[in-house]
Design a protein around this motif. Structure first.
Motif, short mmCIF file in Angstrom:
data_model
loop_
_atom_site.label_atom_id
_atom_site.label_comp_id
_atom_site.label_asym_id
_atom_site.label_seq_id
_atom_site.Cartn_x
_atom_site.Cartn_y
_atom_site.Cartn_z
N LEU A 124 0.81 -1.21 0.00
CA LEU A 124 0.00 0.00 0.00
C LEU A 124 0.85 1.27 0.00
O LEU A 124 0.42 2.30 -0.48
N HIS A 161 4.46 2.99 -0.99
CA HIS A 161 5.62 2.83 -1.86
C HIS A 161 6.62 3.93 -1.53
O HIS A 161 6.26 5.09 -1.48
N ARG A 186 6.60 9.37 -0.81
CA ARG A 186 5.80 8.21 -0.45
C ARG A 186 4.38 8.44 -0.96
O ARG A 186 3.85 9.54 -0.85
N PHE A 187 3.80 7.46 -1.52
CA PHE A 187 2.39 7.58 -1.85
C PHE A 187 1.72 6.28 -1.49
O PHE A 187 2.33 5.23 -1.45
N ARG A 188 0.48 6.41 -1.22
CA ARG A 188 -0.25 5.26 -0.74
C ARG A 188 -1.59 5.23 -1.43
O ARG A 188 -2.31 6.22 -1.45
N THR A 189 -1.89 4.13 -2.01
CA THR A 189 -3.20 4.00 -2.63
C THR A 189 -3.94 2.85 -1.96
O THR A 189 -3.35 1.86 -1.58
N VAL A 190 -5.18 3.07 -1.80
CA VAL A 190 -6.02 2.06 -1.18
C VAL A 190 -7.22 1.85 -2.09
O VAL A 190 -7.72 2.78 -2.70
#
Lengths: 61, 527
Positions: A48, A50, B152-156
């Motif tokens: 989730l 990166h 930083r990236f976050r996908t949900v």
């Protein structure tokens, strides 16, 4: 300047990240590498989040 | 979500940041994202211009604070704390007017066009979530390791495997956008019906006779809700439940009486929360313990925010917001990798573990509180709460216990030491709130439905022992049976509201209150 290589962070980048955290929070509680290892591994393995790192002036650590 | 773009001061203006942002966008597009948001707390014009050159558009909520930089005529609010005030969700299946969400921050769209993959049941949202660690930007004088830029990236929820996040997060998001956007942009995104009044049912959600019966039996003239099975004590939760019902019934007089008694009797020094219990038989101070009960505070805040919108009373809204802020400030903790909701401000953080009450996660209230007090923590609280409920299932039926212990170092949750390992009077509210929030097919809610309809029981048991796989030797009271009807129906079985028990079936306050709540949840989860 040569374009930096942008890659996903790896387990061996942990010390560089800990150092970075220390730079960002110089007055904070020092992070112990051994304590950070499982959190770093979990972060990288979560799928989730990166973390990207460029290598333009040498590796992070 | 991109956050924490940090370049060491010695290595700026060499393209590191641009290159990493570009790589982050490419990675996001490759994963099916159609929108990427970037959070920044920077007030520096140069930083904002840098993000624009990297392909981001400025968005943001209006700031009343002086000195906020302007960005293409729209203000970009400086972030006062370290966590970026930004999160978003987009549901391509809904009309544009009801979907886009932008809080403080900058967002980019691929090729300037919203992308829709359409691969997940016709609903392929990207839900972006702040990871909530170190907020800020690289122009705050931070020093980075030479040669590094961290993005930083976050996908949900860009896959069908995480539908639980998607539904709740979309709910949160849909509650957030309008107030967060300035001027014409806000107008373009405003839902066809104002958010503030959207939740107000066009007709009474309860039969007036049911509400009148509850008032007559359990609410004293001064506005105190009496727990008739526990020595006539009162709880903040009961006050909140009754306030919510009064608001839903458009019963301003009862609401005011309930609120007045609560304000006068249960205030806590130093915050906007409420003491959890009033004991009329106590000698001296009848509020012996000033600790709060988080579910009571959540419910009161929810009721106040709804009431403020219904009756156009900014004072009520302000009170609800104050409680919501203090819930975030005092009752949310990071345990391991997850954010959890403390049951109270004191007494639940042990040396090796933290105690949580799963039934305190009032999921249908969270979108309302999140809209009132936008903060990424609401999103994390909802998502991590659902994740916790998926893990906190025990025994033959896979049920949650009333009280749960979470090891501080991570690891599996266990039924909390010191409490019976039971799915009982507290935990029955887990499927109630899930169904209320439209999450009745969550595994733990479906498990409860199966438990209550297990043919080995002549009638739904009052509780189950999760370590012994035994059940109570007596049947559940009518309030629990009302929740069972709701849970079974929302888990996919047939059912009708006419099957629900009524107030007249309840033997005590708690059962009656659960009955009212189940009726509200039934109504809200079908409209």
């Amino acid at each position: 300047m040569q374009d930096p290589l942008v890659r996903g962070a790896r387990q061996q980048d942990q010390q560089g990240v800990v150092d970075l955290y220390r730079h960002l929070h110089p007055e904070g509680v020092p992070l112990m590498s051994e304590a950070a290892a499982p959190a770093w591994a979990a972060l990288l393995g979560s799928g989730l989040t990166h973390v990207l790192c460029p290598e333009g002036a040498g590796p992070m650590a | 979500m991109i956050e924490n773009v940090v370049t060491h001061a010695d290595h700026r203006r060499r393209g590191f940041g641009r290159r990493v942002l570009q790589a982050a966008l490419e990675a996001a597009w490759a994963r099916g994202c159609y929108e990427v948001m970037l959070a920044t707390g920077s007030r520096w014009e140069a930083t904002l211009r840098f993000y624009e050159r990297a392909g981001f558009e400025c968005g943001g909520k209006p700031s009343s604070r002086p000195g906020a930089p302007e960005c293409q005529g729209r203000s970009l609010a400086p972030v006062q704390h370290r966590q970026p005030r930004l999160f978003a969700a987009v549901d391509p299946g809904r009309p544009r007017a009801q979907r886009a969400v932008v809080a403080t921050g900058i967002h980019a769209r691929r090729d300037g066009v919203r992308r829709q993959r359409g691969t997940v049941s016709g609903l392929a949202p990207l839900v972006m979530q702040c990871t909530g660690v170190e907020g800020g930007s690289g122009d705050l004088g931070w020093r980075a390791t030479p040669g590094t830029v961290n993005v930083r990236f976050r996908t949900v929820c860009n896959s069908g495997a995480m539908t639980f996040d998607r539904r709740v997060l979309l709910g949160l998001a849909s509650a957030l956008p309008v107030a967060a956007l300035p001027g014409r942009q806000a107008a373009a995104l405003r839902p066809s019906r104002p958010v503030a009044t959207r939740a107000v049912a066009p007709e009474a959600p309860l039969k007036p006779t049911e509400w009148e019966a509850f008032c007559a039996r359990y609410i004293l003239p001064e506005g105190r809700v009496v727990d008739t099975a526990n020595g006539g004590i009162s709880h903040s939760e009961g006050q909140g439940w009754a306030m919510l019902c009064a608001e839903r019934m458009d019963d301003r007089a009862s609401f005011d009486r309930l609120l007045d008694w609560t304000r006068r009797t249960l205030p806590r020094p130093g915050d906007a929360l409420f003491a959890w219990r009033y004991r009329p038989e106590a000698r001296g101070n009848k509020v012996e313990d000033t600790n709060n009960a988080t579910d009571g505070d959540l419910m009161i805040a929810w009721a106040l925010l709804r009431a403020g919108a219904r009756w156009q009373d900014p004072g009520l809204t302000a009170e609800g917001k104050a409680i919501a802020r203090d819930i975030l400030r005092l009752l949310v903790r990071q345990v391991g990798e997850d954010v959890v909701l403390l049951p109270g401000a004191r007494g639940f953080e042990q040396h090796g573990y933290v105690v949580v009450n799963p039934s305190y996660y009032t999921f249908p209230a969270l979108p309302v509180l999140a809209r009132a007090v936008p903060d990424p923590l609401w999103l994390r609280l909802a998502a991590d709460g659902l994740k916790l409920l998926r893990r906190a299932r025990f025994g033959r039926w896979g049920l949650p216990p009333d009280w749960l212990a979470l090891p501080r170092g991570g690891g599996a949750p266990i039924p909390a030491p010191g409490w019976p390992p039971r799915f009982s009077y507290d935990a029955v509210r887990v499927p109630l709130y899930l169904a209320w929030a439209g999450l009745g097919r969550e595994p733990v809610a479906a498990s409860a439905a199966r438990f209550w309809t297990d043919p080995r029981h002549p009638s739904p048991p009052a509780w189950a022992d999760l370590s012994q796989d035994t059940v109570s030797p007596y049947a559940a009271p009518s309030g629990v049976r009302a929740i069972a009807r709701l849970a079974v129906a929302r888990a996919g079985a047939e059912g009708a509201a006419t099957d629900m028990p009524s107030i007249a079936d309840a033997n005590d306050y708690y059962s009656a209150a659960l009955t009212l709540l189940a009726h509200l949840a039934w109504r809200d989860s079908t409209t």
